[in-house]
Design a protein around this motif. Structure first.
Motif, short mmCIF file in Angstrom:
data_model
loop_
_atom_site.label_atom_id
_atom_site.label_comp_id
_atom_site.label_asym_id
_atom_site.label_seq_id
_atom_site.Cartn_x
_atom_site.Cartn_y
_atom_site.Cartn_z
N TYR A 200 7.75 58.78 71.52
CA TYR A 200 8.15 59.87 70.64
C TYR A 200 9.56 59.65 70.11
O TYR A 200 9.83 59.74 68.90
CB TYR A 200 8.08 61.20 71.41
CG TYR A 200 8.40 62.42 70.58
CD1 TYR A 200 7.41 63.07 69.87
CD2 TYR A 200 9.71 62.92 70.51
CE1 TYR A 200 7.70 64.20 69.08
CE2 TYR A 200 10.00 64.04 69.74
CZ TYR A 200 9.00 64.67 69.03
OH TYR A 200 9.29 65.77 68.26
N VAL A 201 10.47 59.31 71.01
CA VAL A 201 11.87 59.13 70.61
C VAL A 201 12.03 57.87 69.76
O VAL A 201 12.83 57.85 68.81
CB VAL A 201 12.78 59.07 71.85
CG1 VAL A 201 14.25 58.98 71.43
CG2 VAL A 201 12.57 60.28 72.75
N LEU A 202 11.26 56.85 70.05
CA LEU A 202 11.32 55.61 69.28
C LEU A 202 11.02 55.87 67.81
O LEU A 202 11.74 55.42 66.91
CB LEU A 202 10.32 54.60 69.85
CG LEU A 202 10.15 53.30 69.03
CD1 LEU A 202 11.33 52.37 69.25
CD2 LEU A 202 8.85 52.59 69.41
N VAL A 203 9.94 56.60 67.53
CA VAL A 203 9.55 56.86 66.14
C VAL A 203 10.64 57.65 65.42
O VAL A 203 11.03 57.31 64.29
CB VAL A 203 8.20 57.61 66.09
CG1 VAL A 203 7.93 58.11 64.67
CG2 VAL A 203 7.08 56.69 66.54
N TRP A 204 11.16 58.68 66.05
CA TRP A 204 12.19 59.48 65.39
C TRP A 204 13.50 58.69 65.25
O TRP A 204 14.23 58.89 64.26
CB TRP A 204 12.43 60.79 66.15
CG TRP A 204 11.52 61.88 65.68
CD1 TRP A 204 10.52 62.47 66.38
CD2 TRP A 204 11.53 62.49 64.38
NE1 TRP A 204 9.88 63.41 65.60
CE2 TRP A 204 10.49 63.46 64.37
CE3 TRP A 204 12.29 62.32 63.23
CZ2 TRP A 204 10.21 64.25 63.27
CZ3 TRP A 204 12.00 63.12 62.12
CH2 TRP A 204 10.99 64.06 62.14
N TYR A 361 7.13 49.07 59.55
CA TYR A 361 8.42 48.85 58.88
C TYR A 361 8.70 49.89 57.80
O TYR A 361 9.85 50.09 57.41
CB TYR A 361 8.42 47.45 58.27
CG TYR A 361 9.79 46.80 58.19
CD1 TYR A 361 10.30 46.10 59.27
CD2 TYR A 361 10.55 46.88 57.03
CE1 TYR A 361 11.53 45.49 59.21
CE2 TYR A 361 11.79 46.27 56.95
CZ TYR A 361 12.28 45.57 58.05
OH TYR A 361 13.51 44.97 57.99
N LEU A 362 7.65 50.58 57.33
CA LEU A 362 7.85 51.56 56.27
C LEU A 362 8.62 52.78 56.75
O LEU A 362 9.11 53.57 55.93
CB LEU A 362 6.52 51.98 55.65
CG LEU A 362 5.81 50.88 54.83
CD1 LEU A 362 4.56 51.43 54.18
CD2 LEU A 362 6.73 50.29 53.78
N LEU A 363 8.73 52.96 58.07
CA LEU A 363 9.63 54.01 58.57
C LEU A 363 11.06 53.71 58.17
O LEU A 363 11.84 54.61 57.84
CB LEU A 363 9.53 54.11 60.09
CG LEU A 363 8.34 54.89 60.67
CD1 LEU A 363 8.27 54.70 62.17
CD2 LEU A 363 8.45 56.37 60.32
N HIS A 367 13.46 55.92 55.63
CA HIS A 367 14.83 56.35 55.92
C HIS A 367 15.74 56.05 54.73
O HIS A 367 16.59 56.87 54.36
CB HIS A 367 15.35 55.64 57.17
CG HIS A 367 16.76 55.99 57.52
ND1 HIS A 367 17.12 57.23 58.02
CD2 HIS A 367 17.93 55.29 57.43
CE1 HIS A 367 18.43 57.27 58.22
NE2 HIS A 367 18.93 56.11 57.87
N LYS A 368 15.55 54.88 54.13
CA LYS A 368 16.36 54.52 52.96
C LYS A 368 16.11 55.51 51.82
O LYS A 368 17.06 55.93 51.12
CB LYS A 368 15.99 53.11 52.50
CG LYS A 368 16.62 52.64 51.18
CD LYS A 368 18.12 52.53 51.28
CE LYS A 368 18.70 51.65 50.16
NZ LYS A 368 18.40 52.13 48.81
N ALA A 369 14.87 55.93 51.64
CA ALA A 369 14.56 56.91 50.58
C ALA A 369 15.26 58.24 50.87
O ALA A 369 15.79 58.88 49.95
CB ALA A 369 13.05 57.10 50.47
N TRP A 370 15.27 58.66 52.13
CA TRP A 370 15.97 59.90 52.48
C TRP A 370 17.46 59.80 52.16
O TRP A 370 18.06 60.72 51.62
CB TRP A 370 15.79 60.20 53.98
CG TRP A 370 14.44 60.76 54.32
CD1 TRP A 370 13.43 61.06 53.46
CD2 TRP A 370 13.96 61.09 55.63
NE1 TRP A 370 12.34 61.55 54.14
CE2 TRP A 370 12.64 61.60 55.47
CE3 TRP A 370 14.51 61.02 56.91
CZ2 TRP A 370 11.88 62.01 56.57
CZ3 TRP A 370 13.74 61.44 57.99
CH2 TRP A 370 12.45 61.94 57.82
#
Length: 427
Positions: A200-204, A361-363, A367-370
Motif C-alpha cells: 500500500y505504501v509503495l504505490v502511494w 512505470y506510468l505511476l 506524478h509528473k502530470a500532477w
C-alpha cells in the motif's frame, strides 16, 4: 621494370605486378613491417595504390591488412571490454550481442572489413524477423560496433543513416490516461492484499514522489523519513556542505520538511542484486506530503528490515519481479486466491481500468502530470524532482528553493485530502 620510392616499391611476379608499402609498424627486431597487394597488370596503377596507402597511414585513416581481417567475434570482445557506460546499459548491450549479434556473425565467420552495406541489410532483415518488437535496439548496438571500428579496422562504416525524405510521419506515442487519486488508492489496496502494508505504501510513495521502481526497491532506512537526514552515512567528503544544509532543511518536527533521499537503486549484477547509482546519476531529495510521511513512519515501526519495502519473505523487493509477477494483478484485478505468493487468503481484486494492461512505470508519469498541473511555471523544480537535467541557461542558473518544495508538499497533500473527502468516513 620495378619502381621504388620511399616506403613504396613494385615488383613483377609472373605476369602481374605487386606493390609493397610500409604499414607504419615495425617488427620486433626493428625492421619495418610491409604490406602488399598483387594482381595488378599496370605498374603505374600498382604504384599509385601503394602511395595511397602511405597517404592513409600518414593521415591516420589507414587500415592494415592484419587489422582488416579481424573477426567480428574478436572485435566484439575488444569493444565490450572498452565500454564505460551505466551498468544497466551495458547489460542491455551484452544481452543483445550474446543473443543475436555474436551468433549471427560468428556462424558466418564474418570479418569486420567484409561487413558491407549488403551484409548490414541482411542482418537488419534477420533482426526484424527474430525481434519484431525490438529489432531497432539490435540495430543500434550493431551501429555502435561498426562505427567504433572506424578507422582502426575499417575506413568507412556500412551503417545506413536514416535520411528524412518525403512525407513526415509522426512517431507513435503511448496513450496515457489521467492518473486519478481514486485509481491510485485502488492500486494501493490491491497491492496491500498481495504484498502487505508495504505494498500500500509503495504505490502511494511512487505516485507522490515519481521514484523509479528500482529506486523504491533499493530504498533503505537511512535514506527515508523519519530517519533521514540524521541517519545519512555521509560517505562523500565532497558533499559535507550539502549534508549540513540537509539537516537544517529536512527532517521531523518544527519547520523541517519530511523527505526521502534518492542515493541509489538496485539492479542485478553477476546474478546478485547490487546497489547502483540512480539512473543518469540523478541523486535528489524528494519532499513528501504529511500523509505519506505518516505512512512511512508507521511502516518502519512495524518491521525491522533494512529495506523500507521488504519482500514477503524478507530481503529486497527487487528480487520478486514485481512489474511482471504482481503488477498485472494489482492493476488488472484477480480472482480470489489467484496469483503468486501472497501473505494470507484474500478475496478478489477489482480491476483498475486506467492502469489495466499498462506499465507500473506510468505511476511515475502520472506524478509528473500532477506536478505539471500544479507547478508548471517552476520547470526547474519539476524536472529536478523527476531526476531530469534541465538544459541551457535555465538549468545553469536555477535552483530548487524552500518555497518551491513547500508548494509541492502542499498540493500533493491537498490531492490526498480531497480523495479522503470523496471516499467518506468509512474509507
Amino acid at each position: 621494370m620495378a619502381r621504388r620510392a620511399q616506403d613504396v616499391y613494385t615488383e613483377w611476379r609472373g605476369g602481374t605486378c605487386r606493390v609493397k608499402w610500409w604499414s607504419g609498424e615495425y617488427h620486433d627486431d626493428g625492421r619495418k613491417r610491409f604490406e602488399s597487394k598483387g594482381g595488378f597488370t599496370d605498374e603505374d596503377e600498382a604504384f599509385a595504390h601503394g602511395q595511397d596507402k602511405i597517404y592513409e597511414w600518414r593521415h591516420g585513416i589507414g587500415v592494415s591488412n592484419r587489422d582488416g581481417r579481424t573477426l567480428m567475434t574478436e572485435w566484439i570482445d575488444d569493444w565490450l571490454n572498452s565500454l564505460d557506460v551505466a551498468h544497466t546499459t551495458e547489460m542491455s548491450y551484452r544481452s543483445i550481442i550474446e543473443t543475436h549479434i555474436r551468433p549471427y556473425f560468428g556462424k558466418r565467420n564474418s570479418v569486420v572489413a567484409d561487413i558491407d552495406v549488403i551484409a548490414y541489410r541482411a542482418f537488419r532483415k534477420y533482426a526484424k524477423q527474430a525481434l519484431p518488437g525490438s529489432w531497432g535496439n539490435a540495430m543500434k548496438v550493431l551501429n555502435l560496433l561498426l562505427d567504433d571500428a572506424v578507422p582502426r579496422i575499417i575506413k568507412v562504416s556500412p551503417v545506413e543513416r536514416t535520411r528524412r525524405r518525403g512525407k513526415f510521419q509522426k512517431k507513435p506515442k503511448e496513450r496515457k490516461k489521467d492518473m486519478l487519486p481514486e485509481a491510485v488508492e485502488q492500486l494501493a489496496r490491491n497491492a496491500q492484499a498481495l504484498l502487505g502494508f508495504q505494498g500500500y505504501v509503495l504505490v502511494w510513495t511512487m505516485a507522490m514522489t515519481g521514484m523509479r521502481p528500482a529506486e523504491l526497491y533499493g530504498l533503505t532506512r537511512e535514506y527515508c523519513y523519519p530517519n533521514w537526514p540524521g541517519s545519512d552515512p555521509r560517505a562523500d567528503p565532497d558533499e559535507e556542505e550539502r549534508y549540513e544544509e540537509d539537516v537544517l532543511r529536512y527532517g521531523k518536527g518544527g519547520e523541517l520538511m519530511p523527505a526521502i533521499r534518492v542515493e541509489r537503486q538496485v539492479q542485478y549484477k553477476d546474478g546478485h542484486l547490487t546497489f547502483m547509482p540512480p539512473k543518469y546519476e540523478s541523486y535528489r531529495t524528494l519532499v513528501i506530503p504529511d500523509f505519506l510521511a505518516g505512512l512511512l513512519e508507521e511502516l518502519l515501526a512495524i518491521h525491522d528490515s533494512e529495506w523500507v519495502f521488504p519482500a514477503i519473505r524478507g530481503g529486497c523487493l527487487g528480487g520478486m519481479n514485481v512489474p511482471y509477477r504482481y503488477w498485472p494483478r494489482i492493476s488488472g484485478g484477480a480472482d480470489a486466491h489467484e496469483g503468486p505468493l501472497v501473505r494470507k487468503p484474500r478475496g478478489a481484486l477489482p480491476k483498475v481500468p486506467s492502469f489495466a494492461g499498462r506499465r507500473m512505470y506510468l505511476l511515475r508519469h502520472g506524478h509528473k502530470a500532477w506536478l505539471d498541473e500544479d507547478h508548471g511555471r517552476d520547470v526547474y523544480a519539476v524536472e529536478a524532482r523527476m531526476g531530469h537535467e534541465v538544459p541551457g541557461v535555465r538549468g545553469t542558473y536555477s535552483s530548487v528553493t524552500v518555497a518551491m518544495e513547500q508548494a509541492i508538499r502542499r498540493t500533493l497533500q491537498e490531492r490526498w485530502e480531497l480523495l479522503q473527502t470523496s471516499l467518506g468516513p468509512e474509507a
